[in-house]
Design a protein around this motif. Structure first.
Motif, mmCIF file in Angstrom:
data_model
loop_
_atom_site.group_PDB
_atom_site.id
_atom_site.type_symbol
_atom_site.label_atom_id
_atom_site.label_comp_id
_atom_site.label_asym_id
_atom_site.label_seq_id
_atom_site.Cartn_x
_atom_site.Cartn_y
_atom_site.Cartn_z
ATOM 1 N N VAL A 2 0.856 -1.182 0.000
ATOM 2 C CA VAL A 2 0.000 0.000 0.000
ATOM 3 C C VAL A 2 0.897 1.238 0.000
ATOM 4 O O VAL A 2 1.884 1.277 0.750
ATOM 5 N N PRO A 3 0.617 2.253 -0.819
ATOM 6 C CA PRO A 3 -0.612 2.463 -1.592
ATOM 7 C C PRO A 3 -0.538 2.002 -3.049
ATOM 8 O O PRO A 3 -1.499 2.178 -3.794
ATOM 9 N N ARG B 221 2.381 6.018 -8.275
ATOM 10 C CA ARG B 221 1.529 6.228 -7.110
ATOM 11 C C ARG B 221 0.137 6.599 -7.626
ATOM 12 O O ARG B 221 -0.042 7.650 -8.253
ATOM 13 N N SER C 21 -6.196 7.429 -8.010
ATOM 14 C CA SER C 21 -7.520 6.878 -7.725
ATOM 15 C C SER C 21 -7.422 5.366 -7.753
ATOM 16 O O SER C 21 -6.470 4.797 -8.311
ATOM 17 N N MET C 22 -8.405 4.693 -7.132
ATOM 18 C CA MET C 22 -8.411 3.237 -7.063
ATOM 19 C C MET C 22 -9.797 2.710 -7.412
ATOM 20 O O MET C 22 -10.802 3.189 -6.880
ATOM 21 N N ARG D 99 -6.725 4.062 5.869
ATOM 22 C CA ARG D 99 -7.050 5.474 6.079
ATOM 23 C C ARG D 99 -7.054 5.850 7.563
ATOM 24 O O ARG D 99 -7.093 7.018 7.906
ATOM 25 N N ASP E 48 0.746 7.574 2.409
ATOM 26 C CA ASP E 48 0.419 6.159 2.244
ATOM 27 C C ASP E 48 -0.971 5.811 2.768
ATOM 28 O O ASP E 48 -1.360 4.641 2.743
ATOM 29 N N MET F 92 -3.954 6.954 1.686
ATOM 30 C CA MET F 92 -4.986 6.980 0.645
ATOM 31 C C MET F 92 -6.135 7.933 0.962
ATOM 32 O O MET F 92 -7.226 7.795 0.423
ATOM 33 N N THR G 185 -7.027 9.846 -2.041
ATOM 34 C CA THR G 185 -7.301 8.972 -3.185
ATOM 35 C C THR G 185 -8.740 8.472 -3.155
ATOM 36 O O THR G 185 -9.125 7.730 -2.244
ATOM 37 N N ILE H 51 -11.786 6.086 -3.812
ATOM 38 C CA ILE H 51 -11.921 4.641 -4.028
ATOM 39 C C ILE H 51 -13.325 4.358 -4.535
ATOM 40 O O ILE H 51 -14.317 4.647 -3.851
#
Length: 514
Positions: free
Chosen positions: A311-312, A324, A327-328, A347, A361, A363, A366, A368
């Motif tokens: 991760v991430p 890196r 978005s996921m 998180r 790291d 997220m 980011t 999801i």
């Protein structure tokens, strides 16, 4: 000598194939467990034996991520150099013999090999089996590590052909070998495994349940090793459960090994609690055994945690992330949903992981998104999904570090028809359903239970994964996106094919078997 079948008996060198081709050998979990590393070496040897005009470049043999055919492992794909398309016809499945590897080489080179060369056969013989056993030993799966070896008691010096046999037997708790009497009981100690007590079984659907285990065994390890100058690395993780089924086809020891991703947190593990979400298959050797043995207070053996993804970057353990992600997108089916809570836990590292991690790291910056596929009668983690989607629906929140994402930003749920009920069931229920009295037992019950989720998610009944849905999901993601796919092999295969039309799968996609 090995030679090519040509009309010219004096043939010495094959011409270059009309198109340069690449062979991609799957190196995901199921294929690695069945000797994919040996398969790759085997295909390389066969391609070399074809003696192409430019052996360094005409056909390249490489490892790749999951091809989506986990139930037919090991497998490989042969594609034209530079092609972005992968059709199911490009994938050769069940490469379980030298002849099967030769089929891959023949498709890549156009040369039909005779497999009569003693030197080549010696180099290839047993290669995949040895690599599969070595891989299993690295993962402390001792039964798989000893498959195909003579472990008869008493173990004499003549029987020990290499250190692998003696080492694995000792670590499995059978230093002197195995016989029928010894196999009636599990060893007192198995390296890398600790004893856990079953505390509760909570059905979540009529087919699945959360099994809660507790332990005070300090040898259980941690998902995030640290101390003595070592800094914890943020990872998702899994454990191996030993199912003591007795004699079996997977190896000479009285158990079989199955990997599970806990839905409880790493911090709970360190406190001695582990929750496993298990779908019980009536014909499944491990899950049907688990259901039969599910007496509160019963003891079970689980391994120390092993890393699944870093991760991430969300790349498999041991592989560096190429970027890196901004978005996921998680494409999950069935029990593959267990990947979601582990990712969201990062998180809140202090409360969920028991460690501190750099903010970059966690997220939090980011988004999801999740694309889920369930059977109508087996929608898993429904209360948790509703909570995560509710958090995400509120949108990003302001923080001293900028806008922060919580929960799941966008969720699409695909509901497929229920499976036909099987006959015969380890619980004795004539309907063949492991937990027949659970609330969500019919389509009507599922409708009612999904009502809350539908307020925050796009729920589509009777819809399966297709190119339109995948394209829409990818279009919502800020680049660069990391896609994680986890589900049954048919779902993984379909997802990979749709994603190949939209992105570089090798760079952006991680596929896990559920």
């Amino acid at each position: 000598r090995l030679c090519a079948e040509r009309s010219d008996a004096r043939y010495r060198k094959a011409p270059m194939p009309a198109k340069r081709r690449d062979v991609y050998v799957c190196h995901a979990g199921s294929c690695l467990a069945r000797g994919a590393e040996g398969v790759l070496t085997e295909i390389e040897e066969l391609v070399k034996a074809c003696r192409l005009g430019d052996p360094d470049d005409a056909v390249r043999v490489r490892e790749t991520g999951c091809l989506g055919y986990c139930s037919q492992a090991p497998n490989a794909a042969v594609v034209d150099r530079g092609s972005r398309e992968l059709n199911s016809s490009d994938v050769i499945r069940r490469i379980d013999s030298l002849e099967a590897s030769a089929k891959v080489a023949r498709r890549a080179t156009g040369v039909n090999l005779r497999l009569g060369d003693p030197e080549l056969k010696t180099r290839c013989e047993g290669l995949r089996e040895r690599r599969a056993r070595t891989r299993a030993a690295e993962e402390t799966k001792w039964n798989a590590a000893l498959r195909g070896l003579d472990v008869s008691y008493p173990l004499t010096e003549d029987a020990i052909v290499d250190d692998h046999l003696a080492t694995c037997l000792a670590k499995a708790g059978y230093p002197h070998g195995v016989d029928s009497e010894i196999l009636t009981e599990m060893p007192a100690k198995i390296e890398n495994y600790s004893r856990w007590t079953l505390q509760s079984v909570t059905p979540t659907t009529r087919h699945s349940a959360v099994f809660r285990f507790v332990t005070k065994d300090l040898a259980r390890g941690t998902p995030h090793p640290r101390g003595n100058g070592r800094r914890a690395e943020p990872v998702t993780w899994h454990v191996t459960l030993l199912a003591a089924v007795g004699a079996n086809d997977e190896g000479p020891l009285p158990w079989i090994e199955r990997d599970y991703t806990p839905v409880s947190t790493a911090k709970e593990w360190e406190r001695g609690t582990c929750d496993l979400l298990v779908k019980v298959y009536t014909q499944g050797a491990a899950t049907s055994w688990l259901l039969r043995e599910a007496t509160l207070g019963a003891e079970f053996l689980m391994s120390k945690p092993a890393a699944t993804l870093h991760v991430p970057g969300l790349t498999p353990s041991g592989k560096a992330a190429p970027f890196r992600p901004k978005s996921m997108l998680l494409m999950l089916a069935g029990t593959g949903v267990v990947a979601l809570p582990q990712l969201l836990a990062h998180r809140d590292p202090v409360n969920k992981l028991g460690i501190s991690t750099p903010r970059r790291d966690q997220m939090k910056d980011t988004p999801i998104d999740v694309l889920l596929s369930f059977r109508e009668d087996d929608v898993l983690m429904l209360p948790e999904l509703t909570s995560w989607c509710r958090e995400g629906a509120a949108g990003p929140v302001s923080s001293p570090y900028g806008m922060t994402h919580e929960g799941v930003r966008h969720c699409t749920v695909l509901l497929t028809p229920p499976a036909v009920k099987p006959s015969g069931d380890p619980s004795g229920d004539p309907s063949g359903v492991p937990f027949p009295n659970h609330l969500h037992g019919s389509s009507t019950d599922a409708d009612n239970a999904l009502a809350s989720l539908a307020k925050f998610a796009d729920v589509r009944r009777g819809r399966r994964l297709d190119s339109e849905i995948v394209e829409a999901a990818v279009a919502r993601m800020p680049p660069p996106v990391r896609v994680v796919v986890s589900g049954p092999s048919a779902f993984n295969g379909a997802a990979r094919e749709y994603l190949r039309e939209l992105m570089d799968v090798e760079k952006h996609v991680t596929i896990l078997a559920a």
